[in-house]
Design an enzyme around this catalytic site. Structure first.
Site, PDB file in Angstrom:
ATOM      1  N   SER A  50      -2.151  -8.195   3.406  1.00 21.79           N
ATOM      2  CA  SER A  50      -2.992  -7.856   4.684  1.00 21.79           C
ATOM      3  C   SER A  50      -3.322  -9.312   5.352  1.00 21.79           C
ATOM      4  O   SER A  50      -3.346  -9.147   6.526  1.00 21.79           O
ATOM      5  CB  SER A  50      -4.290  -6.876   4.541  1.00 21.79           C
ATOM      6  N   HIS A  82       0.808  -1.162  -0.162  1.00 21.83           N
ATOM      7  CA  HIS A  82       0.120   0.037   0.079  1.00 21.83           C
ATOM      8  C   HIS A  82       0.755   1.256   0.008  1.00 21.83           C
ATOM      9  O   HIS A  82       0.559   2.315  -0.628  1.00 21.83           O
ATOM     10  CB  HIS A  82      -0.934  -0.097   1.433  1.00 21.83           C
ATOM     11  N   MET A 135       3.179  -9.378  -0.823  1.00 24.70           N
ATOM     12  CA  MET A 135       2.653  -8.663   0.552  1.00 24.70           C
ATOM     13  C   MET A 135       1.283  -8.785   0.470  1.00 24.70           C
ATOM     14  O   MET A 135       0.575  -8.553  -0.545  1.00 24.70           O
ATOM     15  CB  MET A 135       2.996  -7.238   0.660  1.00 24.70           C
TER      16      MET A 135
END
Ligand code: PAF
Length: 280
Positions: A186, A37, A184
């Site tokens: 969450s 992000h 990557m």
């Protein structure tokens, strides 16, 4: 960084931004921010004068209520990370701010609503289009940035923009990986130490496909990757697909004129993970 919870106050702020003829880049997120992000925010900063990020865990895109319940929400850390990344505006609405009590609108996404992620997560992309359309209407960005990791989501948003003729450009930003290759996500925080190691099988399967693509047909590569994943401890594969990178339809050969992408979804340690790799 300015923070807003309501459409009205955010709109009011952005009206002034537009009066000042500043360009707005938008990064929609569901929070639980990681380096992927942050890379989107950094990229957005190179494209516009003002970067708006939203954090909204959108209930309509979760087809599994448990998944929605377990979705991480470390809001204080998220705010700190956004500030450090140089984000200018955070929009953080409640569900009631985004949805009316009885909203069921549906958009025709064609095959994108049937294949790959859509076949395993029915209704997921309807939820994504609902919320992205609403967010675009509120923010009215010049450009919006999305990660390559959600490759099919990017295609769905492209279709949304085309269908409604929205005046927003889309930027796909390459997937950010851990040093060992894990994409990557969450969801990675929910992996145990063992699961974290097992999850590397997804990246290895994609690398295997990319390395062998000049020597083998897509169907052979797919079968080999599935066999590899099925023999990897702790991994339950949902799909491996080799597709046309424009249409996401399965390909049966590689050609010079068409770019292709390998996509994978699998469960590891009770966590559903996806990854993909552009092949040419
Ligand atoms: O990719 C995500 O985090 C979400 O699907 C999005 C685009 C923010 C919509 O809720």
């Amino acid at each position: 960084m300015k923070r807003f919870n309501t459409r009205k106050t955010l709109r009011h702020h952005l009206q002034q931004v537009r009066k000042d003829r500043l360009r707005v880049a938008f990064v929609p997120t569901m929070g639980a921010l990681h380096q992927g992000h942050i890379t989107l925010i950094h990229h957005a900063r190179t494209l516009a004068d003002v970067v708006v990020c939203s954090i909204f865990v959108n209930p309509t895109q979760f087809n599994d209520p448990e998944d929605l319940k377990k979705y991480p929400r470390p809001i204080d850390t998220d705010i700190r990370l956004l500030q450090e990344a140089g984000c200018h505006v955070l929009f953080q609405p409640e569900v009631s701010e985004m949805y009316g009590p009885d909203e069921h609108w549906h958009m025709d996404l064609g095959r994108l609503d049937e294949i790959l992620e859509a076949s395993h997560r029915p209704g997921h992309f309807q939820g994504v289009t609902q919320v992205v359309k609403k967010l675009f209407d509120i923010v009215q960005p010049d450009i919006a940035c999305f990660g390559q990791k959600d490759f099919q989501q990017f295609k769905v948003v492209e279709r949304l923009v085309a269908q409604f003729q929205l005046p927003v450009k889309l930027a796909m930003v390459p997937t950010v990986r851990e040093p060992d290759g894990l994409a990557m996500s969450s969801r990675n925080v929910r992996l145990s130490a063992t699961g974290r190691q097992q999850a590397l099988a997804l990246y290895r399967a994609l690398l295997w496909i990319k390395t062998d693509m000049t020597a083998k047909a897509p169907s052979t590569l797919r079968e080999e990757a599935i066999r590899f994943l099925e023999s990897s401890p702790g991994v339950q594969v949902e799909y491996v697909a080799l597709c046309d990178a424009q249409t996401l339809e399965t390909i049966d050969e590689f050609t010079e004129t068409r770019s292709s992408v390998a996509l994978v979804a699998a469960w590891v340690d009770g966590v559903r993970l996806i990854d993909n790799m552009l092949l040419n």
